[in-house]
Write a protein that holds these residues in place. Sequence first.
Motif, mmCIF file in Angstrom:
data_model
loop_
_atom_site.group_PDB
_atom_site.id
_atom_site.type_symbol
_atom_site.label_atom_id
_atom_site.label_comp_id
_atom_site.label_asym_id
_atom_site.label_seq_id
_atom_site.Cartn_x
_atom_site.Cartn_y
_atom_site.Cartn_z
ATOM 1 N N PHE A 270 28.973 26.783 17.204
ATOM 2 C CA PHE A 270 29.066 27.079 18.635
ATOM 3 C C PHE A 270 30.348 27.840 18.956
ATOM 4 O O PHE A 270 30.341 28.783 19.766
ATOM 5 N N ARG A 271 31.455 27.459 18.347
ATOM 6 C CA ARG A 271 32.717 28.156 18.617
ATOM 7 C C ARG A 271 32.645 29.612 18.169
ATOM 8 O O ARG A 271 33.130 30.503 18.869
ATOM 9 N N ALA A 273 30.133 31.366 18.192
ATOM 10 C CA ALA A 273 29.231 32.068 19.112
ATOM 11 C C ALA A 273 29.873 32.319 20.466
ATOM 12 O O ALA A 273 29.225 32.869 21.365
ATOM 13 N N GLY A 274 31.136 31.907 20.634
ATOM 14 C CA GLY A 274 31.834 32.158 21.889
ATOM 15 C C GLY A 274 31.976 30.963 22.798
ATOM 16 O O GLY A 274 32.513 31.080 23.898
ATOM 17 N N VAL A 275 31.487 29.799 22.371
ATOM 18 C CA VAL A 275 31.621 28.580 23.174
ATOM 19 C C VAL A 275 33.042 28.046 23.007
ATOM 20 O O VAL A 275 33.620 28.101 21.914
ATOM 21 N N SER A 276 33.620 27.547 24.087
ATOM 22 C CA SER A 276 34.986 27.032 24.023
ATOM 23 C C SER A 276 35.057 25.811 23.121
ATOM 24 O O SER A 276 34.054 25.121 22.888
ATOM 25 N N THR A 279 33.978 22.565 24.891
ATOM 26 C CA THR A 279 32.529 22.477 25.079
ATOM 27 C C THR A 279 31.817 22.252 23.757
ATOM 28 O O THR A 279 30.834 21.498 23.683
ATOM 29 N N ALA A 280 32.299 22.886 22.689
ATOM 30 C CA ALA A 280 31.694 22.696 21.367
ATOM 31 C C ALA A 280 31.801 21.237 20.932
ATOM 32 O O ALA A 280 30.844 20.671 20.389
ATOM 33 N N LEU A 283 29.304 19.260 22.925
ATOM 34 C CA LEU A 283 27.945 19.466 22.425
ATOM 35 C C LEU A 283 27.690 18.603 21.182
ATOM 36 O O LEU A 283 26.604 18.019 21.041
ATOM 37 N N ALA A 331 24.663 30.376 21.845
ATOM 38 C CA ALA A 331 25.427 30.078 23.052
ATOM 39 C C ALA A 331 24.533 29.910 24.273
ATOM 40 O O ALA A 331 24.736 29.012 25.090
ATOM 41 N N ALA A 334 22.712 26.477 24.127
ATOM 42 C CA ALA A 334 23.482 25.509 23.342
ATOM 43 C C ALA A 334 23.102 24.060 23.631
ATOM 44 O O ALA A 334 22.937 23.248 22.711
ATOM 45 N N TRP A 335 22.923 23.718 24.894
ATOM 46 C CA TRP A 335 22.626 22.325 25.245
ATOM 47 C C TRP A 335 21.253 21.909 24.730
ATOM 48 O O TRP A 335 21.075 20.770 24.287
#
Length: 434
Positions: A270-271, A273-276, A279-280, A283, A331, A334-335
């Motif tokens: 996830f990181r 892919a641009g997720v903070s 947030t990663a 998740l 991203a 993601a959820w």
Amino acid sequence: MVSEQTRTTTSTRIRGSAESTQPPSQHTRAWATRLVTVGIVLTALNLRPAITSFGALLEDVRDGLGMSGSVAGLLTSVPPLCFAVFGVMAPRLARRFGPGAVVCAGMVAITTGLAIRPYTGSAGGFLAASALALMGIALSNVLMPVIVKRWFPDRVGSMTGLYSMALALGTSAAAAVTVPVTDALGGGWQSGLAVWAGLAAAAVLPWIALVRARGADSGDGERTGAAHPVPRDTGGLRITRSRTAWALAVFFGLQATAAYITMGWMAQIFRDAGVSAGTAGLLLAVTMVMGVPLAFVIPRLATRMSHQGPIVVALGVCGLAGYAGLYLAPAAGAWVWALLLGVSNCAFPLALTMVGMRARTGAGVAQLSAFAQSTGYLISIPGPLLVGVLYQHSGGWGLPIALMAALMIPQIAVGVLAGRDRTVEDEAASGPRP
């Protein structure tokens, strides 16, 4: 008249004696059953914090002990290796001392290992103390299905669900609260890790009481009032002759591979892919928390079915969908992918439930549990390492995710085979059936 009076008095005394002794017997059985339930829950809560609490403070531990990256990597690979090596010992120890006594010793080992490892002062000492705690976890991993089968043979699904739910809760809680607890205790990583020894110490208490009462010892299920005691079978069961045992072992190994890959690499996917970072991590926590309610529901559902194959397929399809999402739009959805992979990881409580269902006797469950878990954890060791190698050499997540998806296909296949309504005792006695 005297004779009649004597008979009446004697009869009354006998009845009174029976009435006075019967309630304590019932009370003792109820007390022992409640104590076993408490012991199962507390044990399950302690089967993963040794691993996930360390992961939460990995950087602090490395800096504090001067660990190299390779030593830290070794520590992350030690748990499945210890589970495989020490888990093999569990059936023999259980036959010699009784499953309750062995689980009690396992909880003492976890308590000791967690209490001393932050203060060893060296990477080698930390590794040795971690191995001690992991030995206790390995023994308890194998024997929990045995204790459930012995004490609750008509409630294998619900009790396995309770145990699995507590295990998932302990796993996610240690990952989530270790850092805040460390900060609250002054910021020292030693105290943040050592605090989990307190929870392990609490789990020792019910097993001490049961062993002292000979309530969970070898063969004591018959003596102390298990409602439907499981007959003992001390004969040599040739577990390797059973195709169901092999299918369950491979299924256990592949689901463990998927779980370790998810825990070790999903946040990084996830990181990248641009997720903070925050947030990663959230998740990943969502994926792990999904196991809490589903770990209670799935075993109950599984025990009501003669063939658990449909559940295996449903969980596998969720995993394939989650991997497809990680590949196509990590991203954007993601959820959704986190939820799907959380559902897929609930193959673990299903595997534990099938261990209890694929053997008739307590000894059979012990051998099957040891064989399936030890073999399975050995199978799981290369997976996370191979994902890291593919990621490093390919420079992206395409090949690693393809590997994850590819491994899900044989997991579904062997899970369907393991879910058939057969027992390892029958297969081992007659040879494997087609």
